[in-house]
Design a protein around this motif. Structure first.
Motif, short mmCIF file in Angstrom:
data_model
loop_
_atom_site.label_atom_id
_atom_site.label_comp_id
_atom_site.label_asym_id
_atom_site.label_seq_id
_atom_site.Cartn_x
_atom_site.Cartn_y
_atom_site.Cartn_z
N VAL A 717 44.68 30.52 -8.12
CA VAL A 717 45.53 30.13 -9.25
C VAL A 717 45.52 31.24 -10.29
N GLU A 718 46.54 31.21 -11.12
CA GLU A 718 46.62 32.20 -12.20
C GLU A 718 46.67 31.48 -13.53
N ALA A 719 45.75 31.81 -14.41
CA ALA A 719 45.78 31.30 -15.78
C ALA A 719 46.32 32.43 -16.64
N ALA A 720 47.36 32.13 -17.43
CA ALA A 720 47.96 33.19 -18.25
C ALA A 720 48.09 32.72 -19.68
N SER A 721 47.76 33.61 -20.61
CA SER A 721 48.01 33.33 -22.02
C SER A 721 49.09 34.31 -22.47
N ALA A 722 49.39 34.31 -23.76
CA ALA A 722 50.39 35.23 -24.28
C ALA A 722 49.91 36.68 -24.16
N ARG A 723 48.64 36.89 -23.81
CA ARG A 723 48.07 38.23 -23.84
C ARG A 723 47.75 38.83 -22.47
N GLY A 724 47.57 37.97 -21.47
CA GLY A 724 47.22 38.51 -20.16
C GLY A 724 46.99 37.37 -19.18
N SER A 725 46.53 37.73 -17.98
CA SER A 725 46.33 36.67 -16.99
C SER A 725 45.09 36.93 -16.15
N VAL A 726 44.55 35.84 -15.60
CA VAL A 726 43.37 35.91 -14.74
C VAL A 726 43.68 35.15 -13.46
N ARG A 727 43.30 35.73 -12.31
CA ARG A 727 43.50 35.04 -11.04
C ARG A 727 42.15 34.75 -10.40
N GLY A 728 42.02 33.55 -9.89
CA GLY A 728 40.78 33.20 -9.21
C GLY A 728 40.95 31.89 -8.49
N PRO A 729 39.98 31.57 -7.61
CA PRO A 729 40.05 30.30 -6.89
C PRO A 729 39.88 29.11 -7.83
N ALA A 730 40.59 28.03 -7.53
CA ALA A 730 40.49 26.83 -8.36
C ALA A 730 39.20 26.10 -8.05
N ARG A 731 38.56 25.62 -9.12
CA ARG A 731 37.40 24.75 -8.96
C ARG A 731 37.75 23.47 -9.72
N ILE A 732 37.81 22.38 -8.99
CA ILE A 732 38.38 21.17 -9.57
C ILE A 732 37.31 20.16 -9.98
#
Lengths: 789, 358
Positions: A717-732
């Motif tokens: 998954v990718e988490a993105a803010s107005a400043r950048g993004s991070v990709r990593g496996p989801a942990r639910i």
């Protein structure tokens, strides 16, 4: 018997351990993080943990530098190599235990990728050079910058990982030699709020309590402090209480279902950024439910009426509206806090890196003051540190406060420093507060800071809004020097890289969050040409020709012990009085608390036992601030209402988080830590067990948010803010809906992927607490999407 | 603007004047705080604190409404005039921040003293509500001042003493969110003046080449673009000012009997009658526009257009009126955006007021 004498001892045979000592032995601490239980109340049993890869031929006394708890340990050495560690049974902090980072982290010392020679950047490439050549370049550039652009163009950014002797040498070099106000430590990211909250309430930095208070208290209150991850050995101390007779009640404030939350009597889950509203509500409950010790407050605290007026507005319903914490739950927690006979509270980054940081931490202090529960066995407040030696960064004046908790705004205090250093008082900048790191970067961005020396830290991963930080570090008009043991993300951008000796490769002292001072002896030689930070700074000072008023060399010491002796002198009469300590004394026992002086030759377990605080005009470290705006209280104003030894009750209204989820970025992001890693993994990422246990960044989200986006466990998954993004496996799971958690440890030195999508700080925002200037790393608005299976 | 809520009770008459003063003062302050927050958004501590303070100011305005309801008020132009002389020029980078905060301390101080004056009057009136409000709001302003002084103390040594290269400082000083409010004056002024004339010109040409772009509109465009914060630049002043100018001009020409005198620029000749009409008209203009708070210096150009004969007929006057209205509409929009009244800042919510104090 179990003591290492500091230099060499034979290995004590295991059978000599007394009956009462539990042998934790060599568990797999990555799985069994907290080790076997030793249930107790009153006095924590010894359990000696040990991990060696070969049998050591000698043990060398030290303490762990991989969290702020500060476990005493011995370093096992064989053939000039570190081969393992063992908890020190007699140590007052850990009673023999070690956590996963302590047990495995030492392996980083022997990493094949240690820096062993100075490097200079030529045509965009680092090339090895001699120390002479590297230092010549550093000194030439320093001189140029000072002459052409004033000392205000020079800045130093250090760490919470060095030793006292390194910090104190840095402080005198930067403040007494260069004459710049731009000195800060990465303690700004971890303990700036702790320090400031202690100053605001009690007049001076210095944790008032003792870890032993956890052994006897009736109630433990953890606010934004996931102790099970951050101070694993301290958490095992609490697990042992919970497993023993008369277990304490446990109140936990955390938006996540963390380990402590799972064990909690009451778990409060406020929305991100609403800690202060919650704390104001709890303080109001304590007042309403008759918990205030009026006689004690009258005698020992100032400002009750003003505080009561502020918190009156925070009724359970109002608090529920702001924080989402049910009114009934708030009342229940309030009842417990209002009635418990003893109480130990502890705050950490969930408070310090969030909205209204200092005001929230101070509200926790207020709770203790109102109840008169401070300076008494089983009752104290821990404004916890993040790093093992952060306390020394603060004591030595290397983090933006003045040396030995002196007040930059008090001319008399500044004269004392100048006298001891034998320099002109006006050589040391003290007409404005020392510059914090976010402002140092701002000045560098604007081009007025042209020389930045980063020592033992990694801003390219740990500061917020990393695209901006990288851009500033790479600026042509900024000369960047980095002292480190590894080629970190920051070192990679440096003009000059200086290889340093790590823990175990130099002798020095450091102090933990309950004021316990440990000595760490040199166990092995540093690799190649690597040198201790203190030696590098001494060399710099010599080459720069820094002198005192009489033309003698500014710095009069050349060994760590001489430096320690010099530091002792400057602490004389201050709250952090070291004058009763010596290297010898520290090597005899295992951990001695300050103040240690003629009156308290074995240290003092608790501060403020007599209800006298360090708040008089003459003594206090700062005159304090308006907690809501950060406006400084000026000397004349303070003199008019001098607290004269009474604690200061100070309140503030809740300010909503500066950034909140919106249509484009509908989720809350919070960042934090995992038990296996420290800071940006510079060391823990190079310890095979730890790296294997937590190899990769992940994105934690709730079941609700996962199913709404068709995300399954492990999906990319990718988490993105107005400043950048991070990709990593989801942990639910284990997190409130609407919230996302990303650990901040992971940078790029071992990232195979392209681009910058791994560090949580790609997402965080450039803003900070108005009082402590600690950056807001705990809240940001993000969007989330699935990018792969 | 010129709103007057007459005090019913004579002892409130003069207090009402001061209520009006702080009310207008808070309005000006709230806008200025929002403007500065936009301008210095690369300094997040400044941006967030000024935004918070703007919220305080707006909360004060609402609190004052209740008092005005009871005591009446007479709003004042003074805060606007003070505001117009502040925050001017190129306020960028370290020094720009110092200058703006310096000005801010001045503006806050004016309102702060206003509250102290009201507090004294409230004591004499034995009016507890008024006294408490004035004390509390005054203290808020004091806290703003202390914040600004703390920031100045911290930022000044670096900003004023340590040199930086232009090509480093400039990109680091341009606001992150580009907005009209944050444009430096040397960029904004000419752009706005030109746009206003383009607006009138386009409307006139589109309407079939109508003679709506007349000399009086030049000074109006200049004033609005260059000094938008002045009361003289308000729409009311533009429209009423020019209307008075037209009336005063024609009245003077008729009274002096100079209607049939030669048109000065055509005949290349100035008669005594036209001089007399010009003098009389400007006196009439100032005598009427000042008490009506409709002062607008470009109206003096309108007068001379008429008294010197260039503008003679009712149709000519109508053209001028259309031009004035067109430029006034444009000006209203430009001014509000420039003064950071637009885009509007959301009002403090019920929730934030009640639970969060301020």
């Amino acid at each position: 018997l179990l003591l290492a004498d500091g230099v060499t001892t034979e290995v004590p045979p295991d059978q000599e351990l007394s009956e009462s000592v539990h042998q934790g032995a060599d568990r797999d601490a990555t799985e069994d993080i907290w080790g076997p239980r030793t249930p107790h109340v009153g006095s924590w049993p010894i359990r000696v943990d040990e991990h060696v890869t070969e049998t050591p031929t000698r043990w060398v006394q030290s303490a762990c530098v991989l969290c702020s708890y500060g476990c005493g340990l011995d370093v096992g050495v064989r053939d000039g190599r570190i081969v393992g560690v063992r908890g020190r049974a007699v140590d007052r902090v850990n009673h023999g235990r070690l956590g996963p980072k302590g047990m495995y982290g030492w392996q980083a010392n022997a990493s094949a990728d240690r820096l062993t020679r100075p490097l200079v950047k030529r045509d965009g490439k680092h090339v090895p050079v001699s120390w002479d050549e590297a230092m010549d370049l550093v000194v030439t550039r320093s001189r140029e910058v000072i002459e052409r652009y004033t000392p205000g163009a020079m800045a130093f950014y250090n760490s919470g990982q060095l030793f006292l002797e390194d910090y104190y040498t840095l402080a005198i070099v930067a403040e007494g030699g260069v004459g710049t106000a731009h000195v800060d430590g990465n303690t700004r990211l971890c303990t700036a709020t702790a320090a400031m909250a202690l100053i605001e309430s009690f007049g001076s930095d210095g944790g008032p309590g003792s870890y032993a208070d956890y052994d006897i208290t009736d109630c433990i209150f953890l606010i934004g402090h996931n102790m099970a991850s951050t101070q694993t050995v301290l958490w095992s101390r609490i697990l042992d209480r919970l497993a023993g007779p008369k277990p304490p009640k446990l109140i936990v404030v955390d938006p996540r279902f963390t380990e402590p939350a799972k064990k909690a009597t009451i778990h409060l889950r406020p929305k991100l950024g609403t800690n202060l509203a919650l704390m104001n509500g709890l303080v109001q409950q304590v007042i309403e439910q008759g918990g205030v010790d009026k006689a004690w407050v009258d005698a020992h605290a100032q400002g009750y009426d003003e505080l009561a007026k502020i918190v009156r507005k925070y009724s359970p319903n109002v608090v529920e509206e702001i924080t989402g914490v049910p009114a009934a739950q708030l009342r229940a927690a309030g009842r417990l806090l209002a009635t418990t006979p003893t109480l130990v509270s502890s705050c950490l980054q969930g408070v310090y890196q969030s909205m209204n940081a200092t005001a929230t931490a101070v509200a926790v202090n207020n709770l203790h003051l109102l109840r008169g529960l401070i300076g008494k066995p089983g009752s104290t407040v821990f404004q916890m540190n993040g790093q093992p030696t952060a306390q020394n960064t603060r004591e030595c004046g290397a983090n933006g406060e003045m040396i030995a908790f002196r007040n930059w705004n008090n001319e008399e205090h500044m004269e004392q420093i100048a006298r001891i250093w034998n320099v002109d008082k006006d050589k040391i900048p003290h007409w404005s507060p020392p510059t914090h790191i976010m402002e140092i970067f701002r000045y560098a961005e604007q081009g007025s800071i042209r020389f930045l020396w980063v020592i033992g830290t990694n801003p390219a991963v740990s500061l917020p809004e990393l695209h901006r930080i990288r851009k500033i570090l790479a600026k042509d008009d900024l000369f960047l020097v980095v002292s480190d043991a590894f080629m970190t993300e920051t070192a990679a951008l440096a003009d000059v890289v200086l290889p340093v000796a790590l823990w175990g490769e130099k002798t020095g002292t450091f102090t933990n969050a309950d004021r316990t001072v440990h000595i760490s002896q040199k166990a092995i030689e540093p690799p190649g040409e690597a040198k201790p930070d203190m030696d590098i700074l001494l060399d710099y000072s010599r080459r720069m020709g820094f002198t005192d008023k009489d033309g003698a060399p500014l710095i009069k010491w050349s060994t760590p012990e001489e430096c320690f002796e010099a530091f002792k002198e400057i602490t004389r009469g201050r709250p952090c009085d070291y004058t009763g300590l010596t290297y010898e004394k520290l090597s005899e026992g295992s951990g001695i608390q300050w103040p240690c002086n003629e009156r308290h030759p074995n240290g003092k377990e608790r501060l403020y036992e007599d209800g006298r605080f360090t708040t008089s005009f003459e003594d206090c470290e700062l005159f304090g601030h308006d907690l809501e705006t950060g406006a400084a209280i000026e000397p004349e104003e303070y003199r008019a209402k001098d607290a004269k030894g009474k604690a200061r009750l100070k309140g503030a209204h809740h300010t909503p988080p500066l950034e909140q989820p919106n249509a484009a970025y509908p989720l809350w992001l919070t960042t934090g830590r995992v038990p296996h890693h420290f800071h940006t993994r510079t060391k823990t990422g190079r310890a095979p067990e730890l790296q294997k246990a937590a190899p990769e960044v992940f994105v934690q989200l709730s079941e609700t948010d996962a199913s709404a986006r068709g995300i399954s466990e492990g999906d990319l998954v990718e988490a993105a803010s107005a400043r950048g993004s991070v990709r990593g496996p989801a942990r639910i799971g284990d997190i409130e809906p609407g919230h996302v958690f990303v650990p901040f440890h992971y940078g790029y030195w071992d990232d195979g992927a392209d681009g910058y999508h791994r560090a949580a700080n790609e997402l965080t925002r450039t803003s900070w607490d108005p009082v402590s200037k600690q950056p807001h790393l705990k809240f940001a608005a993000v969007q989330l999407k699935k990018v792969g299976s | 603007m010129t709103a007057v809520k007459i005090a019913r009770d004579p002892k409130h008459l003069k207090v009402a004047r001061y209520l009006g003063l702080v009310h207008s003062g808070e309005e000006q302050l709230a806008d200025a705080l929002t403007l500065l927050a936009d301008r210095h958004d690369r300094d997040p501590d400044v941006e967030s604190m000024l935004t918070k303070f703007a919220r305080w100011s707006r909360t004060h305005m609402e609190g004052l409404d209740a008092l005005v309801e009871r005591l009446g008020e007479q709003k004042s132009e003074h805060p606007q005039r003070l505001r117009a002389s502040l925050y001017y020029g190129v306020r960028m980078g370290g020094v720009g921040l110092i200058q703006d905060l310096h000005d801010l301390v001045v503006e806050i101080a004016s309102v702060r003293v206003g509250y102290q004056i009201i507090e004294q009057a409230a004591k004499e009136l034995r009016d507890k509500e008024l006294e408490t409000t004035a004390t509390e709001y005054g203290e808020d302003l004091e806290r703003m001042t202390k914040w600004a002084k703390t920031k100045l103390k911290q930022a000044t040594p670096q900003a004023l003493v340590v040199p930086s290269d232009h090509d480093s400082e400039l990109p680091a000083s341009v606001p992150k969110r580009l907005s009209v409010a944050a444009m430096p004056d040397p960029v904004w002024g000419p752009t706005a003046a030109a746009s206003l004339l383009v607006l009138v010109g386009l409307v006139a040409v589109a309407a079939g080449g109508q003679p709506w772009l007349l000399p009086s509109l030049g000074p109006t465009a200049y004033l609005v673009a260059g000094m938008p914060a002045l009361p003289e630049s308000r729409t009311y002043n533009i429209v009423v000012g020019h209307l008075i100018g037209i009336l005063a001009g024609f009245a003077a020409v008729y009274l002096v009997g100079a209607y049939d005198d030669p048109v000065v620029l055509q005949a290349k000749m100035l008669t005594g009658g036209r001089v007399a009409a010009s003098v009389l008209a400007i006196v009439l203009l100032m005598l009427t526009s000042v008490p009506l708070r409709a002062s607008h210096p470009p109206a003096a150009a309108t007068i001379l257009l008429i008294t010197l004969g260039s503008l003679k007929t009712a149709q000519d006057a109508a053209s001028l009126v259309v031009g004035v209205i067109t430029i006034a509409i444009g000006s209203e929009l430009f001014r509000r955006v420039r003064l950071r009244q637009l885009p509007a800042v959301p009002k403090p919510t019920e929730h934030s007021r009640r639970a969060i104090g301020t």
